[in-house]
Enzyme design. Structure first.
Site, short mmCIF file in Angstrom:
data_model
loop_
_atom_site.label_atom_id
_atom_site.label_comp_id
_atom_site.label_asym_id
_atom_site.label_seq_id
_atom_site.Cartn_x
_atom_site.Cartn_y
_atom_site.Cartn_z
N ASP A 36 69.24 10.10 36.13
CA ASP A 36 69.78 9.40 37.67
C ASP A 36 70.57 8.54 37.54
O ASP A 36 70.41 7.87 36.30
CB ASP A 36 68.24 9.27 38.85
CG ASP A 36 68.23 8.18 39.76
OD1 ASP A 36 69.27 8.86 40.56
OD2 ASP A 36 68.23 7.36 39.59
N THR A 49 74.64 8.47 43.54
CA THR A 49 74.33 8.07 42.54
C THR A 49 75.64 8.40 41.49
O THR A 49 76.63 7.10 41.78
CB THR A 49 73.28 7.21 41.45
OG1 THR A 49 72.27 8.32 41.17
CG2 THR A 49 72.24 6.61 43.35
N THR A 50 75.47 9.35 41.17
CA THR A 50 76.73 10.17 40.09
C THR A 50 77.22 10.69 40.54
O THR A 50 78.82 9.97 39.77
CB THR A 50 75.08 11.11 39.06
OG1 THR A 50 74.20 11.17 38.70
CG2 THR A 50 76.63 11.72 37.49
N ASP A 63 63.90 9.55 45.76
CA ASP A 63 65.54 9.90 46.70
C ASP A 63 65.41 10.80 47.49
O ASP A 63 66.27 10.31 48.04
CB ASP A 63 66.10 10.52 45.05
CG ASP A 63 66.58 9.20 43.27
OD1 ASP A 63 66.37 7.98 44.47
OD2 ASP A 63 66.84 9.89 42.96
#
Length: 589
Positions: free
Chosen positions: A123, A156-157, A449
Site C-alpha cells: 500500500d 495512493t501509489t 481500501d
C-alpha cells in the site's frame, strides 16, 4: 594679510608624512595603495592623498549570509530545483514497483529501541508515511498520497508515481532552457484536456440496481487485484459489496467493523450480520439477552476501594479505615442503583468495572461489559442508536441503545459478543481469519481500501475502465490538442502525455512483460477506435477491459490526475530552499 593662509614651515610636510606612516604601522597592516600621500611638484606645497581604488562587488549570496542568523542556509536556482526533483523522483521510484496487479511488496521494519516489529505491505500510503524524510519535495509526495488515502482510499501509489514522472519530464524540459512558468502553463492546458477526456469516458449505471452492484463488484475486484487478497478477490469483493450495500447510502464506514482473529485461512473470513464486540461478560451474569436495552457509559466504576495515590488519610484506628471503605462502597451501591433505575438490562462501560458493582449487576440480572475502548464505545453508540453518558441523575434525558439479541458466539477458539438486529440496521462485521498477524494486518488494509473506494463510488457512481485504458485515452486527447497549440507550452503538453503513458508502461514492467511493445499496441488500438482496450496482465497482451471486467472509480482517477499535476507544478515553481533553525527561547531553555 590677516585673511591669507599661513605658509607651512619648511620640512613640515615631510614630517607629517612620516608621522602618518608611523601611526599606520602601529595600528596594523594597511594596503598602502588604498591611502598614500604623494609629494606635489612644489616642495613647499602639502601632500594630498590619491583617490582610493573601487571596492569589489559583493554578491547577493554574500549579502544574504551577512544578515542571516547562524543555522540558516539557502539553496538557490539550479541547486534548489535539482534537490526538489531528485527527492520527489526518488520517492516515486521507491513505490512504483508496487503498482499494478503484479506489483511487489515491501517489508517495513521499525528500528526503535522498544519497537522492532515488521509489516509486509504494498500500500503506497502505508509505505510513504512510515519513512522519515528530510527532503521538502519528497514530503509533498507523502502528503498527497495521504490525502488520496483519506479521500478515496485507493490510488495512493498511482498519485505518487504520476507526480514523479511529471517531474522527470520537467527536468528534461528545463535542460532545454524552457522556463518553469511556461511548463506550468502547458501542464494546465493538458490537465484540462485530460479531465474532459476522462469525464467523457465515464459510465454511470446507478439507475439500474443490478448493473450498479455489478459495477461495484468489478471495482472491488480491480482494487483487490494488487493486494494480498488477489487470489481470493472474487470472494472478498462480494464481502465488501455486501457490507457497503447494507449501509443504504449513509456511507458511514464506522458501521462496518473489521475483526481480526488469527487461525484458519483467509478463505474462512465471513460477513456477520450484526455487530461483534471482542469483550467478556461479567462472572455469573446472563450469557444471552433478547430485546436488549443497552446503557452506554464512560464513568468510573472502581471507587469502591480507597485510592491512596497522591492523598493522605489520617486515622487513629483500623476501624476508621473500615468505615471509610464502607462509605465508598455505599456510594458505589447508590451509583449502581441509579444505573439500574434507567431500565437497562445491558450495561457497557468504557472503563473498568470492579468486583462490587459487578456483583450488584449480577444480583439484579444485568449484563455488564467493561473496558470497551473509546473507538468501540463510539461505534456501539452509532450502531445501537444510544448515547454515551457519564452521569445518571436524569434517566428521562438518556437515550438507550437497542438490539434484538446479545449473545456469546465462538470464532475459532475465542468467544466474542454478537449484537444482532441493531437499531441501525446497516451495522455489520467482517471477521478476518489468517495464518499470522502480518497476514491479518495486510488483509485488513486491503479490505479497508476496497470499502473506502466502494463508499466513494456510491457517492459518485461514475466508473471508468482500468488497465491503462484511461491513461492512453487522456494522453491521446492531449496529443490532439498539441497539434493546434503554438509555442513552447506545446512541448510541456507533450511531456504531460508521455508521463501519463508511463503508468501503463510501469504496470507492464512490474509484470515482467515488454512494456514498449504493449504500450505501442495499446496506442494503436485506441487510434483505431477501440477506446475500452487496456492491459491484460494475466495473459501479457492487450484486451477489452469491458469484457474482462476491469473497472475503476471515476473519482479515484480524477483525484490522481488533479493531485499529482498540482503537486508537480508546485514543486516545479520552486527556485529557493531556505532552511531555518528554530528560534532559541529566551532564558536558554
Amino acid at each position: 594679510m590677516s585673511g591669507a593662509p599661513r605658509e607651512p614651515a619648511k620640512g613640515h610636510s615631510r614630517d607629517l608624512q612620516q608621522s602618518i606612516q608611523q601611526y599606520l604601522l602601529r595600528i596594523g597592516p594597511v594596503d598602502e595603495t588604498t591611502f598614500r600621500l604623494q609629494p606635489t611638484a612644489a616642495s613647499n606645497q602639502p601632500y594630498t592623498p590619491t583617490a582610493p581604488k573601487a571596492l569589489p562587488k559583493i554578491s547577493i549570496e554574500t549579502m544574504e549570509t551577512a544578515f542571516m542568523d547562524s543555522g540558516t542556509t539557502v539553496d538557490k536556482g539550479e541547486n534548489a530545483r535539482l534537490s526538489s526533483f531528485i527527492g520527489a523522483i526518488s520517492i516515486a521510484d521507491l513505490v512504483k514497483t508496487t503498482l499494478g496487479p503484479k506489483g511487489m511488496d515491501k517489508i517495513l521494519q521499525r528500528i526503535s529501541e522498544h519497537d522492532q516489529s515488521i509489516s509486509v505491505t504494498n500500500d503506497g500510503a502505508t509505505i510513504l508515511k512510515s519513512i522519515n524524510l528530510d527532503n521538502a519535495a519528497a514530503k509533498v509526495l507523502v502528503d498527497i498520497a495521504r490525502v488520496q488515502d483519506e479521500e478515496v482510499g485507493d490510488g495512493t501509489t498511482s498519485v505518487a508515481v504520476l507526480c514523479g514522472e511529471l517531474l522527470r519530464e520537467a527536468e528534461d524540459l528545463i535542460a532545454q532552457r524552457i522556463h518553469p512558468q511556461t511548463i506550468a502553463e502547458g501542464w494546465r492546458l493538458a490537465r484540462t484536456a485530460a479531465r474532459s477526456a476522462l469525464e467523457s469516458s465515464a459510465v454511470d449505471n446507478s439507475s439500474d440496481d443490478e448493473l450498479f452492484r455489478s459495477d461495484l463488484f468489478r471495482i472491488a475486484r480491480t482494487t483487490l487485484s494488487s493486494k494480498l487478497l488477489t487470489y481470493d478477490k472474487d470472494y472478498f469483493a462480494n464481502l465488501a459489496v455486501d457490507a457497503v450495500m447494507r449501509l443504504r447510502g449513509s456511507n458511514n464506514i464506522d458501521h462496518i467493523q473489521i475483526l481480526k482473529k488469527a487461525g484458519g485461512h483467509l478463505r474462512d473470513s465471513y460477513l456477520e450480520e450484526g455487530f461483534l464486540l471482542d469483550k467478556k461478560i461479567g462472572v455469573g451474569q446472563p450469557k444471552r439477552i433478547v430485546g436488549a436495552k443497552i446503557l452506554l457509559a464512560n464513568t468510573s466504576m472502581d471507587t469502591d476501594k480507597i485510592k491512596i495515590y497522591g492523598s493522605k488519610v489520617r486515622v487513629d484506628s483500623l476501624n476508621k479505615v473500615a468505615e471509610i471503605e464502607e462509605a465508598e462502597k455505599e456510594r458505589m451501591r447508590q451509583k449502581c442503583e441509579k444505573i439500574i433505575a434507567h431500565g437497562c438490562n445491558v450495561f457497557i462501560n468504557r472503563q473498568l468495572i470492579y468486583n462490587l458493582p459487578e456483583s450488584i449487576f449480577t444480583d439484579r440480572g444485568v449484563m455488564a461489559i467493561e473496558h470497551a475502548d473509546f473507538d468501540g464505545i463510539e461505534r456501539l453508540a452509532a450502531v445501537t442508536g444510544g448515547e454515551v453518558v457519564s452521569t445518571f441523575d436524569r434517566p428521562d434525558l438518556v437515550t438507550m441503545g437497542e438490539c434484538d439479541v446479545i449473545e456469546e458466539v465462538m470464532i475459532g477458539e475465542d468467544k466474542v459478543l454478537r449484537l444482532g438486529g441493531c437499531k441501525s440496521g446497516e451495522a455489520c462485521s467482517i471477521v478476518l481469519r489468517g495464518a499470522s498477524s502480518h497476514v491479518l494486518d495486510e488483509a485488513e488494509r486491503s479490505l479497508h481500501d476496497a470499502l473506502c473506494i466502494l463508499t466513494a463510488t456510491v457517492k459518485d457512481p461514475r466508473i471508468i475502465y482500468g488497465g491503462g485504458c484511461t491513461e492512453i485515452l487522456m494522453a491521446q486527447a492531449i496529443d490532439r490538442l498539441v497539434e493546434s497549440t503554438p509555442g513552447k507550452k506545446a512541448l510541456a503538453m507533450a511531456a504531460f502525455a508521455r508521463a501519463l503513458r508511463q503508468l501503463p508502461a510501469i504496470v507492464a514492467d512490474n509484470g515482467g512483460y515488454d512494456s514498449a511493445e504493449l504500450v505501442t499496441q495499446l496506442r494503436a488500438a485506441h487510434a483505431s477506435g477501440k477506446n475500452t482496450y487496456g492491459l491484460d496482465m494475466y495473459n501479457g497482451t492487450i484486451g477489452d477491459m469491458k469484457e474482462l471486467g476491469v473497472a475503476e472509480s471515476f473519482k479515484s482517477k480524477l483525484c490522481v490526475l488533479l493531485s499529482a499535476s498540482e503537486a508537480a507544478e508546485m514543486i516545479l515553481r520552486v527556485d529557493d530552499i531556505i532552511k531555518c533553525a528554530p528560534r532559541a527561547r529566551d532564558g536558554g531553555y
